[in-house]
Design an enzyme around this catalytic site. Sequence first.
Site, PDB file in Angstrom:
ATOM      1  N   GLU A 320      11.942  -8.359  -2.034  1.00 31.25           N
ATOM      2  CA  GLU A 320      11.270  -9.619  -2.318  1.00 31.25           C
ATOM      3  C   GLU A 320      11.116 -10.653  -1.184  1.00 31.25           C
ATOM      4  O   GLU A 320      12.137 -10.461  -0.283  1.00 31.25           O
ATOM      5  CB  GLU A 320      12.028 -10.146  -3.241  1.00 31.25           C
ATOM      6  CG  GLU A 320      12.476  -9.488  -4.712  1.00 31.25           C
ATOM      7  CD  GLU A 320      11.168  -9.305  -5.696  1.00 31.25           C
ATOM      8  OE1 GLU A 320      10.401 -10.066  -5.534  1.00 31.25           O
ATOM      9  OE2 GLU A 320      11.140  -8.670  -6.656  1.00 31.25           O
ATOM     10  N   ASP A 469       1.125   2.120   7.847  1.00 35.47           N
ATOM     11  CA  ASP A 469       1.032   1.647   6.459  1.00 35.47           C
ATOM     12  C   ASP A 469       0.428   0.092   6.624  1.00 35.47           C
ATOM     13  O   ASP A 469       0.963  -0.941   5.995  1.00 35.47           O
ATOM     14  CB  ASP A 469       2.536   1.307   6.070  1.00 35.47           C
ATOM     15  CG  ASP A 469       2.572   1.146   4.167  1.00 35.47           C
ATOM     16  OD1 ASP A 469       1.297   1.224   3.727  1.00 35.47           O
ATOM     17  OD2 ASP A 469       3.487   0.413   3.970  1.00 35.47           O
ATOM     18  N   ASN A 474      -0.114  -5.971   4.472  1.00 39.49           N
ATOM     19  CA  ASN A 474       0.814  -6.164   5.780  1.00 39.49           C
ATOM     20  C   ASN A 474       0.106  -6.716   7.018  1.00 39.49           C
ATOM     21  O   ASN A 474       0.591  -6.699   8.215  1.00 39.49           O
ATOM     22  CB  ASN A 474       1.379  -4.915   6.410  1.00 39.49           C
ATOM     23  CG  ASN A 474       2.381  -4.184   5.166  1.00 39.49           C
ATOM     24  OD1 ASN A 474       3.018  -5.161   4.615  1.00 39.49           O
ATOM     25  ND2 ASN A 474       2.442  -3.062   5.110  1.00 39.49           N
ATOM     26  N   ASP A 507       6.087  -5.698   8.344  1.00 34.99           N
ATOM     27  CA  ASP A 507       6.510  -4.289   7.368  1.00 34.99           C
ATOM     28  C   ASP A 507       6.504  -2.941   8.323  1.00 34.99           C
ATOM     29  O   ASP A 507       5.419  -2.478   8.278  1.00 34.99           O
ATOM     30  CB  ASP A 507       5.727  -4.154   6.207  1.00 34.99           C
ATOM     31  CG  ASP A 507       6.514  -3.202   5.218  1.00 34.99           C
ATOM     32  OD1 ASP A 507       7.359  -2.544   5.579  1.00 34.99           O
ATOM     33  OD2 ASP A 507       6.011  -3.142   4.269  1.00 34.99           O
ATOM     34  N   PHE A 508       7.575  -2.638   8.936  1.00 40.18           N
ATOM     35  CA  PHE A 508       7.506  -1.526   9.650  1.00 40.18           C
ATOM     36  C   PHE A 508       8.286  -0.398   9.051  1.00 40.18           C
ATOM     37  O   PHE A 508       8.906   0.352   9.735  1.00 40.18           O
ATOM     38  CB  PHE A 508       8.358  -1.619  11.075  1.00 40.18           C
ATOM     39  CG  PHE A 508       7.604  -3.021  11.553  1.00 40.18           C
ATOM     40  CD1 PHE A 508       6.152  -3.147  11.934  1.00 40.18           C
ATOM     41  CD2 PHE A 508       8.364  -4.331  11.780  1.00 40.18           C
ATOM     42  CE1 PHE A 508       5.708  -4.213  12.608  1.00 40.18           C
ATOM     43  CE2 PHE A 508       7.669  -5.227  12.344  1.00 40.18           C
ATOM     44  CZ  PHE A 508       6.520  -5.355  12.594  1.00 40.18           C
TER      45      PHE A 508
END
Length: 624
Positions: A320, A469, A474, A507-508
Site C-alpha cells: 500500500e 515491469d 509504474n 517499483d523495482f
Amino acid sequence: MDNKAGTSGDDLWAEIVGPNHHERNRQPRQQEQSEVGGVYRRRKPQKPSQKDLDLKRVDSITINRVSFAAAGKRVSWNRSLSTRGRTSIAVGACVVNQPQKKQARRKAKPALPRGKVVPPPNFEKESAYFKEVDAFELLEESPSPKKFGTWVGSENQTDDVAISYLSSRLEKWLMSKKLNNNCGPSSTLSKILGVPPMRLESVDDDDLDSLNLKTPEKSSSHSKSINSSLLEKCVLRMDINLEKRNKVLVNEHVNCCEDIETAVKKLSLASASVPFAHDHPFSALLAVCGQSAPSKLLEVFSKYCDPNSIVKVGEGTFGEAFRAGNCVCKIVPINGELRVNGEVQKRSEELLEEVVLSRTLNCLRGIDDGAHNACTTFIETLDLQVCQGSYDPALIKAWEDWDENNGSENDHPKDFPEKQCYVVFILQHGGKDLESFVLLNFDEARSLLVQVTAALAVAEAAYDFEHRDLHWGNVLLTRNDTVTLKFTLEGKQIFVKTYGLVISIIDFTLSRINTGEDILFLDLSTDPDLFKGPKGDKQSETYRKMKEVTNDFWEGSFPKTNVLWLIYLVDMLLMKKTFARSCKDERELRSLRKNLNKFHSAREAIFDPFFTNLFVDNTDVNNE
C-alpha cells in the site's frame, strides 16, 4: 459243310494242339501277360535275391515303397526343418548370407620369463597423496536457501554462531587494519556503514542517502561501492572465533580501532541486542537499514507528517502507498503466513535485494558533474525502515477512505497480526501514474517516451539494468516549470525537452541489476502465473514476450526486455490515452513502434529519429 468245317477244324485243331505250335506261341503270350501285369496289376512282393541285396538296386519295379515309420503313423513332410543339434536352413529377410570371417582369437598374455617374479603393485604415492588431502580441513556446502548458498568450514559447525556477511567482512577488515601500522579512520568504511567516520552508534537519513555502490567496469571511478554481496551471501559461519584472532593482533594499534570494533559488534548477528537472530536475511535487512530492531509504523510516519494527515494514494499486489507530507511511504508486508491479496508474502531476502537495488539507482542521480552515467528519472529513495506490528488507526482510516472513494482491490489491512513485519520505502513524491494522468498534447507524450528511454539507456550503461515491469502504473508524471532535463550517457551529456513534464520510474521488485559485485534479480520462473494473463492484454503479452527473450533464464542480461516495455508504452498511448494529436502524430508513434522492434536495447532506441528533435545542445541550455 460239317466235314469241311470239321476238316478245317481238325486241321486247325491239330495245328493248335500240336506240340510245336504250342511251344512256339507260348513265350510271346507270357511276355505280353507279363507286360500287362506290370502295368495293371499289383505285383506281389518277392523276396529279393542275394544278388539284389548285394547290388542294392534302386530301380526296383515295386510301386509301393516300404515305410520305415511305425505302422499306422503318418510322416508329416511339413514339420520344422530345424532340429536339435542342427542349424535351420530357413533364411531370414535382409540377412547377409556371405561367408563371415572368423574372429581373431584373443591374444593371450605373454608368458613370464623363467626365474622372474612380478612384484605386487606399489600404491605408496597414491596413499601419500590422499593422506595429504585428508590433512586439510575440507569445505562442505551448508544446507541453505537457494539464493543464499555459501561455503562453510566443517569444524565446529554446530557451535559457531552465524553472522551476516557485512559483519564478517568488517571484522576481516578490522583485523587487517590492526595489523597495519597506518591504522586510522577510514572514509570507505564510513560509507559502507552509512555514517560519518568514528560516529557509528547512530545512523542519519542524509548519510544513508550518500551511500554509493560500485558500478561495473564501464562506469566512472567516482561511483563508490558497498559490497552488495551480502544479499546473496548474508549467511556465513565464522571458521575461527573472533576472540582467538584478537590474541595475535598488535596491541599498540587496538586503541585507534575500538570505536570501529564496537560498531562491527553491533552489526553482528551474535549480538544479543539483535532480535530474530535465527532469521539471517531479516537481520541483514535490519543492518542495511541501519536498525538493531524493527520500528513501529506510526513512528516512521510521524517523522514526516502529522499522523492524522496520512492519505492513501495507491495500492499494489504486495503493498500500500500512503502520502506522508512531501513523501510517499510504500508498506510491503514480509515473512508472514497470511496471504496478501491472494499472494504469498515476500521473504526478507527478496526485499533485501530490492532495498540495495533502490540505493544503487540512487547513485545515478548525478551528485557531481564527473559522473559517467547519471539521470534523475528513477524515483529517489529517501529512507528505508523495517517495522513490526499491526496497522495503526490512522493508517486504517486512510485505507478505508480510499476504499470508499476508489473501491480497493486489496484485502483490508486490519487482518494483519500483531507480529507482522514490513519494509517501508520512504520515497520522493513522483506524482500520478500514467494510467490516471491526463496528457494534454502530443508533445507531452513525446516527452514521456524520451525521458523513459533515456533513463533506461543510462541505467543499462551503468548497471546492465532491466526494469522488467514497466507498466503504466509504474510510470509517474508531474508538471513543473522545467524546460530541459539532463542525462549523462557514457560520459556524454544529453539535454532533452520536457515541455514542463517530469517522469519518475518506480517499483523495482522484478528488476535485474549488476552492481559490479553481484547480479540482483528475481527469478520469475518460480511464478508461472505471471505469464498466464488474458490473451490480447498488452501487459500480459509483454510478460510472455519477456519469457521468450530470456528463455526463462532471468539472471542473464537481456536489455531487449526494456525495449519490450517501451513498445508497451507506445501501445498505451495509441490505444488507451486520449490527448490532442493529429494524423501525422499518430503515424509517427506507429513508425516508432515499428522501429523499436529492430532494437535490442534502450541505448540503441534513444537514437531513433523520433527523438532527434527533442535533444537540445548544451550551448542553448546555457543561453537560457
